[in-house]
Write a protein that holds these residues in place. Structure first.
Motif, PDB file in Angstrom:
ATOM      1  N   GLY A  65     112.651  55.650 -14.048  1.00 43.14           N
ATOM      2  CA  GLY A  65     112.908  56.984 -14.570  1.00 43.14           C
ATOM      3  C   GLY A  65     112.399  58.032 -13.603  1.00 43.14           C
ATOM      4  N   LYS A  66     111.622  58.973 -14.101  1.00 38.69           N
ATOM      5  CA  LYS A  66     111.100  60.053 -13.260  1.00 38.69           C
ATOM      6  C   LYS A  66     109.732  59.727 -12.657  1.00 38.69           C
ATOM      7  CE  LYS A  66     113.557  63.659 -15.836  1.00 38.69           C
ATOM      8  NZ  LYS A  66     113.419  64.904 -16.632  1.00 38.69           N
ATOM      9  N   GLN A  67     109.182  58.565 -13.005  1.00 35.04           N
ATOM     10  CA  GLN A  67     107.864  58.222 -12.466  1.00 35.04           C
ATOM     11  C   GLN A  67     107.979  57.132 -11.407  1.00 35.04           C
ATOM     12  OE1 GLN A  67     105.198  56.072 -15.129  1.00 35.04           O
ATOM     13  NE2 GLN A  67     106.911  55.310 -16.354  1.00 35.04           N
ATOM     14  N   SER A  68     106.943  57.024 -10.630  1.00 33.47           N
ATOM     15  CA  SER A  68     106.834  55.957  -9.639  1.00 33.47           C
ATOM     16  C   SER A  68     105.689  55.053 -10.062  1.00 33.47           C
ATOM     17  CB  SER A  68     106.562  56.543  -8.245  1.00 33.47           C
ATOM     18  OG  SER A  68     106.487  55.524  -7.278  1.00 33.47           O
ATOM     19  N   VAL A  69     106.008  53.791 -10.288  1.00 29.65           N
ATOM     20  CA  VAL A  69     105.014  52.841 -10.799  1.00 29.65           C
ATOM     21  C   VAL A  69     104.538  51.959  -9.648  1.00 29.65           C
ATOM     22  CG1 VAL A  69     104.556  51.004 -12.447  1.00 29.65           C
ATOM     23  CG2 VAL A  69     106.144  52.846 -13.055  1.00 29.65           C
ATOM     24  N   SER A  70     103.226  51.905  -9.467  1.00 31.16           N
ATOM     25  CA  SER A  70     102.650  51.141  -8.369  1.00 31.16           C
ATOM     26  C   SER A  70     102.119  49.797  -8.849  1.00 31.16           C
ATOM     27  CB  SER A  70     101.506  51.932  -7.708  1.00 31.16           C
ATOM     28  OG  SER A  70     101.984  53.134  -7.154  1.00 31.16           O
ATOM     29  N   ALA A  71     102.024  48.866  -7.918  1.00 32.25           N
ATOM     30  CA  ALA A  71     101.475  47.553  -8.223  1.00 32.25           C
ATOM     31  C   ALA A  71     100.852  46.955  -6.977  1.00 32.25           C
ATOM     32  CB  ALA A  71     102.561  46.618  -8.758  1.00 32.25           C
TER      33      ALA A  71
END
Length: 469
Positions: A65-71
């Motif tokens: 979506g509009k976020q960037s998810v880190s891992a």
């Protein structure tokens, strides 16, 4: 050959079903053939608790979506964990006691793309991505659209394995844009399935090769009875569809070395060995000490698919005449209830063990005479193969992997119907009376090669076919 294996569960890390056995064993067997396989797996809470010492080897970021998810990427041997607490640090792999996790679309959409991003970080090139079931079904679509020009992974082939077509991962269509995909993929010929985005259908359409876990199941899923609404897609891709039988861990399931048994045995001394194990199982379960009784058994998840409702009447007729039945399994209470009443009517001939118990499972496989597995459909099945390795002859229905493995050693009903299944139980019981012929069946069954070596050779050939597409 560099293969990236993407799965949502794998032994010894985490397991809910047969997929975990495949993802845990097949990479090892391929490695023995010289194939470089790296398994990518979510770093679930239960994995974190049991395997806390992964080496940090990189970071990735995936847009949702509009976020960037880190891992974080954590390596342990040939396994890479995707460490994203936002999605995976919770109870249950796919759900908890209240049901499925409501964000499974985001969780496994993220996981599919994070495998691609992780491969870009860790490798110079990838030959094949091997994905499994709906949880990684979005990967082929994402690879062929968003990463098609990527210099590291853009030319990689994809193999999609279907372990159970009934589980499809269908989600609201607005996930197309949420995952950054072009709307051009959302068509009847593409990722759309009844106005939803289907993860599994995406894999079936965009993978270079599709395989299932038995040759018969590969044929069955092109029919309306077994196709779960996707038979049209599979017919269209029939030239790229095949079936490879799963194997079993022949070191874990080995009656000659099994520490759970009161007496170990092989093909040369199974008569004495199984007799000792049968007597021990009868003692353990409180059943009558009766060597002449035919001891039927099931080790199963209790669900509509597994067909225990089809055999209850036939088993009761046998038990009323002195035979015995042991059930190890849990699941649908409505299906278990008649078996509880069955046990109450024959407490010294019927035993229910309503939890999963690894040690007890070994004892059941060794101590039973016949293994009852009347599945309405069975993509592959492992129980019948384990049972044969322990000299316990399987009784099933001619479907999926049962049709490919049970004959000529066990007994198969033509249809998943009470009358048909009752007939084959009767045939098995009559065969049990003819001891020399029964023992010959056992000896032959125990000699069948169900190791992963056989399957790995076929998977390596499938990878080469996909690469040379």
């Amino acid at each position: 050959m560099r293969v990236v294996f993407a799965a949502s569960e794998a032994v010894p890390f985490c397991k809910t079903g047969g997929l975990a056995d495949v993802a845990g064993s097949l990479p090892q067997a391929l490695g023995e053939r010289g194939v470089a396989v790296t398994l990518f797996l979510p770093y679930y809470r239960e994995v974190r608790e049991r395997f806390p010492d992964g080496e940090a080897v990189g970071m990735i970021s995936v847009p949702i979506g509009k976020q960037s998810v880190s891992a974080r990427l954590l390596r342990s041997g040939d396994t890479v964990f995707i460490d994203c607490p936002q999605y995976f640090d919770r109870v249950g792999l796919y759900g908890d006691e209240e049901g499925e996790h409501p964000d499974n679309d985001d969780r496994f959409g993220f996981f599919a793309r994070s495998v691609l991003e992780g491969a870009r970080v860790l490798f110079d090139s990838v030959d094949v991505f091997h994905v499994h079931d709906w949880q990684t079904g979005l990967l082929p679509l994402v690879l062929k659209t968003l990463y098609a020009e990527d210099p590291v992974i853009g030319n990689a082939a994809v193999v999609q394995t279907v372990h159970n077509l009934a589980f499809q991962g269908n989600f609201p269509k607005d996930r197309v844009s949420r995952f950054g995909l072009p709307w051009s993929v959302f068509t009847a010929e593409g990722a759309e399935f009844y106005d939803q985005l289907s993860f599994l259908k995406s894999g079936l359409v965009w993978a270079d090769r599709i395989n299932t876990v038995s040759p018969t199941y590969a044929r069955e899923i092109t029919t309306t009875n077994f196709g779960c609404g996707l038979d049209g897609v599979l017919i269209a891709r029939k030239g790229n569809l095949s079936g490879i039988l799963n194997g079993i861990d022949v070191d874990t399931w080995n009656p000659q070395t099994d520490e759970h048994l009161v007496r170990r045995y092989g093909r040369s001394d199974f008569v004495e060995g199984k007799a000792a194990c049968k007597a021990a199982l009868q003692r353990e379960t409180g059943l009558e000490a009766n060597a002449s009784a035919c001891l039927f058994a099931s080790v199963t998840r209790v669900s509509q698919q597994k067909g225990l409702d089809l055999v209850l009447d036939a088993l009761e007729k046998r038990v009323a005449k002195g035979d015995q039945f042991v059930l190890l399994g849990k699941g649908d209470v409505a299906l278990l209830s008649p078996y509880r009443k069955f046990r109450d009517r024959y407490p010294d001939r019927v035993h229910l063990h309503e939890t999963f118990d690894e040690s007890f499972a070994h004892q059941v496989y060794a101590g039973a005479d016949a293994f009852v597995m009347p599945s309405r459909f069975e993509p592959c099945g492992l129980g019948q193969m384990i049972a044969m390795r322990y000299g316990t002859l399987p009784i099933g229905v001619a479907t999926g992997g049962l049709a490919d493995t049970v004959r000529p050693h066990g007994f198969l009903a033509a249809r998943a119907e009470r009358r048909s299944v009752a007939g084959v139980i009767g045939a098995a019981r009559r065969a049990f009376e003819k001891k020399s012929a029964w023992q010959a069946r056992i000896r032959d069954a125990m000699g069948v090669d169900f190791s992963w070596k056989r399957s790995a050779k076929l998977y390596e050939a499938l990878y080469n076919t996909a690469i040379n597409r």
